[in-house]
Scaffold this motif. Sequence first.
Motif, PDB file in Angstrom:
ATOM      1  N   LEU A  33      16.685  47.328  -8.161  1.00  0.00           N
ATOM      2  CA  LEU A  33      17.807  47.538  -9.059  1.00  0.00           C
ATOM      3  C   LEU A  33      18.767  46.348  -9.016  1.00  0.00           C
ATOM      4  O   LEU A  33      19.202  45.852 -10.063  1.00  0.00           O
ATOM      5  CB  LEU A  33      18.546  48.828  -8.705  1.00  0.00           C
ATOM      6  N   VAL A  34      19.094  45.880  -7.820  1.00  0.00           N
ATOM      7  CA  VAL A  34      19.990  44.730  -7.677  1.00  0.00           C
ATOM      8  C   VAL A  34      19.375  43.505  -8.336  1.00  0.00           C
ATOM      9  O   VAL A  34      20.054  42.767  -9.067  1.00  0.00           O
ATOM     10  CB  VAL A  34      20.298  44.466  -6.183  1.00  0.00           C
ATOM     11  N   SER A  35      18.076  43.280  -8.123  1.00  0.00           N
ATOM     12  CA  SER A  35      17.401  42.139  -8.739  1.00  0.00           C
ATOM     13  C   SER A  35      17.382  42.254 -10.255  1.00  0.00           C
ATOM     14  O   SER A  35      17.579  41.260 -10.963  1.00  0.00           O
ATOM     15  CB  SER A  35      15.969  42.016  -8.228  1.00  0.00           C
ATOM     16  N   MET A  36      17.132  43.450 -10.756  1.00  0.00           N
ATOM     17  CA  MET A  36      17.106  43.655 -12.202  1.00  0.00           C
ATOM     18  C   MET A  36      18.466  43.343 -12.821  1.00  0.00           C
ATOM     19  O   MET A  36      18.556  42.639 -13.828  1.00  0.00           O
ATOM     20  CB  MET A  36      16.706  45.092 -12.520  1.00  0.00           C
ATOM     21  N   LEU A  37      19.540  43.826 -12.203  1.00  0.00           N
ATOM     22  CA  LEU A  37      20.874  43.553 -12.717  1.00  0.00           C
ATOM     23  C   LEU A  37      21.210  42.067 -12.630  1.00  0.00           C
ATOM     24  O   LEU A  37      21.872  41.514 -13.510  1.00  0.00           O
ATOM     25  CB  LEU A  37      21.905  44.392 -11.968  1.00  0.00           C
ATOM     26  N   ALA A  38      20.731  41.392 -11.584  1.00  0.00           N
ATOM     27  CA  ALA A  38      20.971  39.952 -11.451  1.00  0.00           C
ATOM     28  C   ALA A  38      20.232  39.179 -12.535  1.00  0.00           C
ATOM     29  O   ALA A  38      20.775  38.219 -13.091  1.00  0.00           O
ATOM     30  CB  ALA A  38      20.549  39.484 -10.063  1.00  0.00           C
ATOM     31  N   VAL A  39      18.999  39.573 -12.856  1.00  0.00           N
ATOM     32  CA  VAL A  39      18.263  38.906 -13.932  1.00  0.00           C
ATOM     33  C   VAL A  39      18.980  39.112 -15.265  1.00  0.00           C
ATOM     34  O   VAL A  39      19.115  38.174 -16.062  1.00  0.00           O
ATOM     35  CB  VAL A  39      16.803  39.414 -13.997  1.00  0.00           C
ATOM     36  N   ILE A  40      19.464  40.314 -15.505  1.00  0.00           N
ATOM     37  CA  ILE A  40      20.213  40.574 -16.736  1.00  0.00           C
ATOM     38  C   ILE A  40      21.469  39.699 -16.788  1.00  0.00           C
ATOM     39  O   ILE A  40      21.793  39.115 -17.826  1.00  0.00           O
ATOM     40  CB  ILE A  40      20.561  42.070 -16.852  1.00  0.00           C
TER      41      ILE A  40
END
Length: 143
Positions: free
Chosen positions: A55-62
């Motif tokens: 989740l943290v990685s996904m938000l960082a990519v966004i």
Amino acid sequence: MIISIFNTTEQRKGGYTPSPWTSPAPPSQTTSALGKTGGRPRGTARLLEIDFLRLVSMLAVISIHVSSTYLSYETGHLFLGMNLAFLLNQAARFSVPLFLLLSGFSLEQTGRQVPYLTFLRTRSARVLPPYLGWVLPPRQHRL
């Protein structure tokens, strides 16, 4: 009391004790309507900290994609004299290596012994068709 993010002693001995780091039900009871455990072999507990890191990685990519449109803008939003979008963009660069690390960790946790070329063949057959459908330009129809 120290909580380990790894398996507890009871889990290593074969008994199941729910912890704040694993799913609340034993792995044998975490089945979907189709009777599968979401790609995991039966007997493997879902690690919630891995889901949190995804989740943290996904938000960082966004945030990388959103902030990239503002990198060249002159703005009044500065932090330490630098463009705030630039700082956010650079601070989120950990996300892609973390995704690769989590993928490798998740593949190792499945416990399956699949030859590398077989893995590449099956994964490519699943990933390449949608990718090519997205990347290739549409055909031009001539009338």
